[in-house]
Design a protein around this motif. Structure first.
Motif, short mmCIF file in Angstrom:
data_model
loop_
_atom_site.label_atom_id
_atom_site.label_comp_id
_atom_site.label_asym_id
_atom_site.label_seq_id
_atom_site.Cartn_x
_atom_site.Cartn_y
_atom_site.Cartn_z
N GLY A 1 0.81 -1.20 0.00
CA GLY A 1 0.00 0.00 0.00
C GLY A 1 0.85 1.26 0.00
N VAL A 2 1.95 1.24 0.74
CA VAL A 2 2.84 2.41 0.78
C VAL A 2 3.46 2.64 -0.60
N ALA A 3 3.87 1.58 -1.28
CA ALA A 3 4.47 1.73 -2.61
C ALA A 3 3.45 2.26 -3.60
N SER A 4 2.21 1.80 -3.54
CA SER A 4 1.18 2.33 -4.44
C SER A 4 0.91 3.80 -4.13
N ALA A 5 0.94 4.14 -2.85
CA ALA A 5 0.76 5.55 -2.51
C ALA A 5 1.91 6.39 -3.02
N SER A 6 3.13 5.85 -2.99
CA SER A 6 4.27 6.58 -3.53
C SER A 6 4.13 6.78 -5.03
N ALA A 7 3.44 5.88 -5.70
CA ALA A 7 3.22 6.00 -7.14
C ALA A 7 1.97 6.83 -7.44
N LYS A 8 1.37 7.43 -6.39
CA LYS A 8 0.18 8.27 -6.54
C LYS A 8 -1.00 7.48 -7.09
N ARG A 9 -1.07 6.20 -6.73
CA ARG A 9 -2.20 5.38 -7.16
C ARG A 9 -3.08 5.13 -5.93
N ARG A 10 -4.02 6.06 -5.71
CA ARG A 10 -4.83 6.07 -4.49
C ARG A 10 -5.66 4.80 -4.35
N ASP A 11 -6.36 4.44 -5.38
CA ASP A 11 -7.24 3.27 -5.31
C ASP A 11 -6.45 2.00 -5.04
N ASP A 12 -5.32 1.83 -5.73
CA ASP A 12 -4.49 0.64 -5.51
C ASP A 12 -3.95 0.61 -4.09
N ALA A 13 -3.59 1.74 -3.58
CA ALA A 13 -3.07 1.79 -2.22
C ALA A 13 -4.14 1.37 -1.21
N PHE A 14 -5.36 1.90 -1.33
CA PHE A 14 -6.41 1.55 -0.38
C PHE A 14 -6.85 0.09 -0.57
N ARG A 15 -6.76 -0.39 -1.82
CA ARG A 15 -7.12 -1.79 -2.08
C ARG A 15 -6.14 -2.74 -1.40
N ALA A 16 -4.89 -2.37 -1.30
CA ALA A 16 -3.89 -3.20 -0.62
C ALA A 16 -3.94 -3.03 0.89
N LEU A 17 -4.31 -1.84 1.39
CA LEU A 17 -4.27 -1.58 2.82
C LEU A 17 -5.51 -2.07 3.56
N ASN A 18 -6.64 -2.20 2.88
CA ASN A 18 -7.86 -2.62 3.56
C ASN A 18 -7.74 -4.05 4.13
N PRO A 19 -7.17 -5.06 3.38
CA PRO A 19 -6.97 -6.38 4.00
C PRO A 19 -6.02 -6.32 5.20
N ALA A 20 -5.04 -5.44 5.13
CA ALA A 20 -4.12 -5.32 6.26
C ALA A 20 -4.83 -4.81 7.50
N LEU A 21 -5.86 -3.98 7.31
CA LEU A 21 -6.61 -3.46 8.44
C LEU A 21 -7.38 -4.57 9.15
N GLN A 22 -7.82 -5.59 8.40
CA GLN A 22 -8.59 -6.69 8.97
C GLN A 22 -7.71 -7.89 9.35
N SER A 23 -6.40 -7.79 9.19
CA SER A 23 -5.50 -8.91 9.52
C SER A 23 -5.25 -8.94 11.02
N ASP A 24 -4.57 -10.01 11.42
CA ASP A 24 -4.27 -10.21 12.85
C ASP A 24 -3.35 -9.11 13.34
N PRO A 25 -3.76 -8.31 14.29
CA PRO A 25 -2.93 -7.20 14.75
C PRO A 25 -1.83 -7.62 15.72
N MET A 26 -1.85 -8.89 16.13
CA MET A 26 -0.90 -9.32 17.15
C MET A 26 0.43 -9.83 16.58
N ARG A 27 0.51 -9.98 15.28
CA ARG A 27 1.78 -10.42 14.69
C ARG A 27 1.97 -9.71 13.36
#
Length: 1023
Positions: free
Chosen positions: A816-842
């Motif tokens: 998501g950070v790399a997509s944001a660096s490429a100014k691709r907003r939709d791709d960045a949020f598409r990659a970061l949303n699964p990370a938001l729902q992943s296990d926060p403990m590891r």
């Protein structure tokens, strides 16, 4: 005249008197080469040489004695057209009858050593043309015609002239054509039978040339010679050739010609009445001594002796010139055949083709030839000739068989040529040979290096495995055909590097093993080597399946030994560790039965207990092994690792301290104690002090050992925020061991922190493909690409890392950070949303002891700010939410909470921001606030697993067990992969349902062996 062969450069001599004005063709006695010889116009004529005499034109009317057809012009493609045409009006047959030819020589018989009386030079005499009768050319001779200054016949009476060899049409090569019609007749030499007799000239009747008339068929020929026994005139051509009438031949006893074949034949002399021509060396030198080489027989004489064996068969279409050899040994006579041999000597073969070519084998019509042994020599000669041919053929066949046998013996005695070296072996050797230029001395042997490598493997030490690897490489360099070197090399790799083997080395070793299998077949050692290689890729199911098949193939081979079958069972047990623990134990038991002394059985049995969550049983098995052999460093390392993973680093320290007491200078016990300081106890300062103390005694250790200490020192210095010291220590390690991958990693991480892309790229190549974790390598490559301003390529690397290992939450965030660096907003949020729902403990799998050490959360360092740049205004909550998520996993809790608060100011019911604020409150120990925030998160997002997880954690911390269980089960229904929810639920179930809790924790450990909280719970349950 002396001649040099144009083909073989042999020298021989030709009588000048035989060379005509147009030249003659002479045959080399060595190589049988024919060449044209012309008279030397500058040399003086030899003594007795005939002078050319003008010849009158031939009459048009044929001679009565000539039975030939009407004369006709020779065809333009006549074989001998280049030697001149016969006189006008003469047919080829009449020309053959008229052409002069040399006198026949004596038979070719064995010659006794010693000088002979000089003989007169041979005079040329005409050969009779052949008619329809086999002996038709023994008829009357043409009358001699007048000639001016005729040459003297050496065999005739004094004053009798010989025919002119240099007359028109008198080419010796065409003497079978006979003299021209106008040529004078030639005196006939008769050899008397009385001892001491000399040749006499018998002149034909009439001194003038008489015209020839055709004789009636069957009419007897005029008698020109009498029988040597009774004096009766001989009219039959055959009787004239033999010199004896038929009655006298019949009266001779049968034994007259049956001389023993084995009796030596006396050398012919002039007193025996033999036609003998001395060698030309005698004529040229004027000496009376006879040549040791007998003269070559004339092709037109029946009385010529049979030549020695081995000569080339000649054609009867042209005469041969008597020659003499000065320096050339006799090459043997030529085989000849014919329908009517006349008393051949031993080894002779009759000639053929005389009648067809118009040449008679004897056909002088006048000369009586004295055969050795009497008139019955013809029958004896045929018998002896047949016997000689039989003996010669049998000898030749025997020699051929003997030669073939000797050739077969030589071929069987020679060692077979070695097979070609496979391309895979050649490619590996080309890379290795530059590494061992100094080690491969002249006295180094492949067998010696093999023995050295086997001894190093038997030590069962990690450093010894690396040394064995080098020894087997050198053995293969010395002998590319050695399969044992390939087997040892693969075994050293699997034992020494294991899962840490890089892809390039793995592929190289696999290609070597496959090349050896193609060369030697699927032998048990090669099957084992290949199977162990497959086990190093335990995270690839297809590799594990290949390992199982190879082990089963080995067990099916009847020639496999018990030790090899035990190794195969070990492979099967290890292959089933992750899928069926019961099958794994069964195979380990079978291996123990087949090879009770195989120490690795205990080690892998302990690993089987560990994989099933039986940590106490695994530790007990390893302790028994250590009690039997305290210096089993593999078992010691496995025991220490298990203690660290279950949260007992103190027990691991006690193990190594006990070894230090037994061996105070043992680096393999001192170094792990220093590593424990910064990797497990989080005390990098103490680790740096202990490692520096080890380097004070660096003279005790070898270069690879010192380099390993320096690498750990660099890691501890980075953990203590000493980047300069870390870079210096890692570079010093690279000076000691070039290409050390863990040292390159430490310099790379320092350069990455300093944003030095050039240096980072240089050192990335040093560990690329050589790390234990391929997914981690892709993450580091993506970080380098981001530093090089290549965000699109970086996204691909991060996504590939997630495909390799779905546990890598850091790779999802970085994508998501790399997509944001490429100014691709939709791709960045598409990659970061699964990370938001992943296990926060590891965040990512993390080993407790490793050579490739990174600080916790180091892969995310310096990545903040890129996501915030995607904000479209102050009212845009998404960039703030994902930036807060990134800061949470960076363990920057203050910055993360600030971003989440900003999100809630815009969206008060944002479930994600509320859930992560609840987890931050739990880390700070504020359970009531965590429960309140989690309750709001569930109300704002009942379909989000992260909200139920945060509520269950808060309730469990508040001692509300049953509500906590319900919330955790709700989270698992929405996201079964939340390992932290499973582990916390098992912990809550343990007091009442111990077995259920244990099964849950074992399942968690099976899904992620690096999830340490579940391992610690299992260990506590067993205690």
């Amino acid at each position: 005249m002396r001649i040099v062969c144009q083909k073989c450069a042999a020298a021989y001599a030709i009588d000048d008197r035989l060379i005509t004005a147009k030249g003659v063709r002479a045959q080399c006695p060595r190589c049988r080469h024919l060449q044209l010889v012309r008279r030397d116009s500058t040399a003086a004529p030899a003594a007795g040489a005939p002078a050319p005499t003008p010849q009158p034109a031939a009459p048009a009317t044929p001679s009565p004695a000539a039975p030939e057809a009407a004369p006709s012009a020779p065809p333009p493609d006549d074989l001998f057209g280049d030697f001149g045409s016969p006189p006008p009006g003469a047919s080829p047959s009449s020309a053959a009858a008229a052409a002069p030819r040399p006198a026949p020589q004596a038979p070719n018989r064995p010659v006794q050593a010693g000088p002979r009386p000089a003989q007169a030079a041979p005079a040329a005499r005409p050969a009779q043309g052949g008619g329809s009768d086999l002996f038709g050319d023994f008829g009357s001779m043409p009358a001699p015609g007048p000639a001016s200054a005729p040459p003297v016949d050496p065999f005739g009476a004094p004053g009798v002239a010989a025919p002119d060899a240099g007359a028109a049409g008198g080419d010796p090569l065409l003497d079978f054509l006979g003299p021209p019609p106008s040529a004078p007749s030639v005196p006939i030499a008769r050899i008397p039978t009385a001892p001491g007799g000399v040749p006499m000239s018998v002149a034909p009747p009439g001194g003038a040339a008489a015209p020839r008339t055709a004789a009636p068929a069957g009419a007897p020929r005029p008698a020109t010679v009498g029988c040597r026994s009774c004096g009766k005139p001989l009219t039959d051509s055959f009787d004239q050739a033999l010199g004896i009438c038929d009655d006298c031949r019949q009266r001779q006893p049968a034994s007259a010609g049956a001389a023993p074949a084995s009796a030596p034949t006396p050398a012919p002399t002039a007193s025996e009445g033999m036609d003998f021509l001395p060698p030309l060396t005698t004529l040229e030198a004027g000496s009376a001594a006879a040549s040791p080489v007998p003269p070559e027989p004339q092709p037109g004489s029946r009385a010529s002796a049979a030549p020695a064996l081995g000569a080339e068969p000649r054609s009867n279409s042209s005469p041969r010139i008597p020659i003499s050899t000065d320096i050339i040994p006799d090459m043997g006579p030529e085989p000849r055949s014919g329908p009517r041999p006349a008393a051949p000597s031993l080894g002779a073969e009759p000639r053929s083709g005389a009648r067809n070519s118009g040449i008679s084998s004897v056909r002088t019509g006048t000369a009586q030839i004295q055969a050795v042994g009497g008139g019955s020599g013809r029958g004896r000669g045929v018998l002896v000739g047949a016997l000689a041919v039989l003996l010669i053929g049998g000898g030749a066949g025997a020699w051929f068989l003997y030669s073939r046998h000797q050739e077969d013996v030589r071929r069987s005695a020679q060692p077979p040529a070695p097979p070609p070296v496979p391309e895979a072996v050649q490619a590996a050797l080309s890379r290795w040979k530059l590494k061992y230029l100094e080690e491969l001395t002249d006295d180094a042997t492949s067998a010696g290096k093999l023995a050295e490598g086997q001894q190093q493997l038997a030590r069962d030490e990690r450093f010894a495995y690396a040394q064995a690897e080098a020894s087997f490489q050198q053995a293969l360099l010395l002998d590319p055909q050695s399969d044992d070197a390939i087997i040892g090399y693969a075994q050293a790799l699997t034992l020494g590097r294991g899962a840490g083997m890089d892809d390039a080395t793995f592929q190289e070793a696999r290609s070597l093993v496959e090349a050896a299998q193609a060369r030697s077949g699927h032998t048990p050692p090669l099957l084992l080597a290949n199977a162990n290689l497959m086990l190093t890729r335990s995270r690839e199911p297809e590799r594990m399946e290949q390992a199982r098949k190879l082990a089963e193939e080995l067990l099916a081979q009847p020639k496999a030994t018990d030790a090899q079958k035990a190794e195969a069972h070990l492979v099967l047990g290890r292959a089933y560790l992750s899928t069926s623990r019961e099958l794994a134990r069964t195979h380990f038991d079978e291996a123990q039965k087949l090879a009770p002394d195989l120490k690795r059985v205990a080690y892998f049995r302990a690993l089987a207990h560990e994989s099933s969550g039986e940590y106490s049983l695994a530790l007990e098995t390893l302790r028994k092994r250590l009690a039997a052999k305290p210096d089993d460093w593999d078992s010691l390392a496995a025991t220490s690792r298990i203690y660290q993973e279950v949260g007992e680093p103190g027990e691991a320290r006690k193990l190594y301290e006990a070894r230090v007491k037994a061996a105070p200078t043992e680096l393999r016990a001192l170094l792990p104690l220093a590593v424990l300081r910064y990797q497990s106890e989080d005390n990098p300062g103490a680790a740096v002090r202990e490692l520096r103390a080890l380097l004070k005694n660096r003279s005790r250790y070898e270069s690879p050992e010192v380099a390993e200490v320096l690498v750990h020192l660099a890691s501890a210095q980075r953990a203590a925020n000493d980047a300069d010291g870390a870079a210096k220590s890692a570079e010093e390690a690279l000076q000691l061991v070039k290409g050390l991958p863990e040292a390159h990693l430490q310099v790379f991480l320092v350069a990455l922190g300093r944003r030095d892309a050039t240096r980072a790229r240089e050192h990335f190549a040093g560990f690329q493909g050589r790390m234990d974790d391929a997914a981690l390598e892709k993450v580091l490559e993506g970080r380098l690409l981001l530093l090089e301003k290549k965000p699109a390529e970086a996204v691909e690397r991060f996504q590939e890392a997630v495909r390799l290992d779905s546990r890598r939450l850091d790779a999802q965030l970085l994508a998501g950070v790399a997509s944001a660096s490429a100014k691709r907003r939709d791709d960045a949020f598409r990659a970061l949303n699964p990370a938001l729902q992943s296990d926060p403990m590891r965040l990512a799998p993390r080993p407790v002891a490793t050579r490739f050490w990174l600080r916790p959360r180091e892969t995310l360092e310096g990545m903040e700010g890129a996501i915030l740049a995607l904000a479209e205004g102050p009212e845009d909550p998404s960039p703030l939410l994902y930036e807060g998520l990134l800061r949470f996993h960076q363990d920057a809790l203050e910055a993360a909470e600030r971003h989440f608060r900003s999100v809630l100011e815009v969206d008060t019911n944002n479930a994600g921001a509320l859930a992560y604020r609840s987890l931050i409150a739990l880390r700070r120990g504020n359970a009531s606030e965590a429960k309140s925030l989690a309750t709001r998160a569930v109300e704002g997002g009942r379909q989000q697993a992260i909200a139920h997880l945060s509520l269950g954690m808060a309730l469990a911390e508040s001692r509300q067990v049953e509500p906590a269980k319900r919330s955790l089960r709700d989270a698992l229904q929405l996201a079964p992969g939340l390992l932290s929810a499973q582990a916390r639920l098992a912990e809550l179930e343990a007091p009442q349902r111990r077995d259920v809790a244990r099964d849950t924790l074992v399942r968690v450990v099976g899904l992620d062996p690096s999830y340490l909280p579940a391992k610690r719970m299992l260990y506590q349950l067993e205690r």
